[in-house]
Scaffold this active site. Sequence first.
Site, PDB file in Angstrom:
ATOM      1  N   GLU A  45       0.817  -1.207   0.000  1.00 57.18           N
ATOM      2  CA  GLU A  45       0.000   0.000   0.000  1.00 57.18           C
ATOM      3  C   GLU A  45       0.858   1.268   0.000  1.00 57.18           C
ATOM      4  OE1 GLU A  45      -3.983  -1.779   2.181  1.00 57.18           O
ATOM      5  OE2 GLU A  45      -2.572  -0.607   3.386  1.00 57.18           O
ATOM      6  N   GLU A  47      -6.405  -7.881  -0.901  1.00 59.73           N
ATOM      7  CA  GLU A  47      -7.071  -7.935   0.404  1.00 59.73           C
ATOM      8  C   GLU A  47      -8.560  -7.675   0.190  1.00 59.73           C
ATOM      9  OE1 GLU A  47      -5.316  -5.261   3.228  1.00 59.73           O
ATOM     10  OE2 GLU A  47      -3.253  -5.786   2.654  1.00 59.73           O
TER      11      GLU A  47
END
EC number: 3.2.1.23
Length: 692
Positions: free
Chosen positions: A151, A314
């Site tokens: 991320e 995710e």
Amino acid sequence: MAKSLKEETLRLGACYYPEHWEETLWEDDFRRMRELGFSIIRVAEFAWAYMEPEEGAFQFDLFERALDAAHRHGIQVILGTPTATPPAWLTHRYPEVLNVTMEGVTYRHGMRKHTNYNSPVYQRFCARITRKMAEHFKDHPAVVGWQIDNELNCELSVFYSEADHAAFREWLKRKYGSLTELNRAWGAVFWSQTYTDWEQVHLSRPTPADSPNPHLALDEKRFISDSAIGFARIQADILREVVGTKHWITTNGLFGHLDNHRMTEELLDFYTYDSYPQFSTIFPDEGPDPMLDRKWSWNLSVVRSISPNYGIMEQQSGPGGWVNRMKMPSPKPGQMRLWTYQSIAHGADMVLYFRWRTATFGTEIYWHGINDYHNQPNRRVLEAGRIGGELARIGAKIAQSRYEASIAIVGDYDNGWDGELDVWHGPLAAQSTKAWFKVLQREHIAVDSLTLSERTTLADLQRYRVLVYPHPAILTEKAANLLRAYAEAGGTVLFGARTGYKDEFGHCRMMPFPGFASSLCGITVEDFTAVNGIAVAPTLRWADESDAEASTAAAAVTADSFNDILRVESASVKVLAEYASDYYAGKPALTVNELGDGRVYYYGAAYNEEAVRLLLPRLGLRKTAEDLVRAPSEVELAVRRHEESGEAYTFALNYAAHPVTLQMQRSAVDLISGRSLEGVVELEPYGVLILS
């Protein structure tokens, strides 16, 4: 051509952290994963402290055993480089790697993402751990791919360490060549901001009224994006060198101040995303009838603009939250399955749930995975098994098909970044995008996201019949000419207020608004006003009074947030609506210009849902799968089609907590259940059909 994930079947898996669990649990975990239909896991993205417990001392034994165990059970592995979480010895011994606030306060060890991309020391350590991992695991039979970092730009998307200030100066030297050109680009003569030495130049620093030079602020975002891409490039280059094409390379997330499109084009094999639909319930759109988790389909559309077929690294599987923030409720029965198919409907060919088992310690002890702490069966495990069984049957049919849309909402990085500071145009884009997306969703008209850049071609635009580019304050002559060519060839373009008045430096042009868009629209802006505070948004009046239906619809529309008062400059322009109140009552508010074989609309305000509904019938767009099924507004319809064979699959996703009724227009088969459907069909709460 956008880069895509290429899988022969839809893949299902989970994020797994062997360093968190006793080794005695691994075999049972992997066995149960296979029973649920899982075939892939992600590991190691936060495990630097284990793999390099002391500077220069490496140990990979734990992960070697974990990968061996996964391989024994037929589970493939994605390895994450652990550069989002440096070890304590590193940040203690080399504090220059830490990120710093604008005010000069250093972030300390104790969380994640607390480093800066431009520290030469940090770059060196990140390169070394990446190389050591790649060399150690390059031949392991379980490994299929790599995730760079985790991320990028999450938690923080601004960086103000000394290394960042120094790197910014070098970036500016390459971009402008001289202080003379820099001063010109930043309008530095204003308020005596002229620079006479490069050492005077910094990233944004605290100022009275919290207002930095807006042109510096725009370049700062561009620099941060380039820094993040440069940081990722170090790792991507090492992985390419060591593993070659044996493994694919990706990264995950979708965060600010990062040109994810360029990063993917230059470094990655495809893009992956982290999908948490309940963030939309914590931060719902304002107004009646909010989209909630369905709003997440717009985020997936943005991801799809980067990689038409992508991965979900995710996928939310349970209630979410950290110890100190966020309290997401548990997904209701069926919602985890709904969200999984939401991702797949929008182009995901690989979905990994976060996470296999909820952590028993640390900041994320309330970010629940499929399994609870006790490791006993629960309804989320059963739901995951249902999904796994379904994808095992249907995955090969759907994989590599593409989402289908004939309208795109257009945006670009420069306007997004400039609009963060500029309140005279920045908030308008979010308002208009939300309005268009909500109406199109509820009207069952599939929509794409399209990011305009220097690399965009006419062919990219011509995939769509209609382009909505609501508020491009920064509009270059090249971009305007591209849109002109698209319209002249038969396309339809819709603009909104504040279009075209800035150049690429963020300077206001000394030419009539809307700048280079003026000749496309056939209008100029003779006056303008913000609509806020004591100002009341005027209503509209349909110009053609003989059109009673349109006149009634227009009277319900308020021209929100900003008003451009238009002047017609071409005989090919038709005024569709006028302002009905305030000092500019009777002046044009909505126009359409015939341009070649196409049309260009200009609306002198921010779009709201009523304005979109007023315009939509004029655009000639077909409803998704209207020849197959009619659905109520609670249901999202999406089509994925194989480009070569033309074979298509229509997803019907019920976001409501109650059953809904579909009306089949012809008989079809539900791919999931194998049932033949015709006539009236009931779809269960949070239910899913895939029609073929």
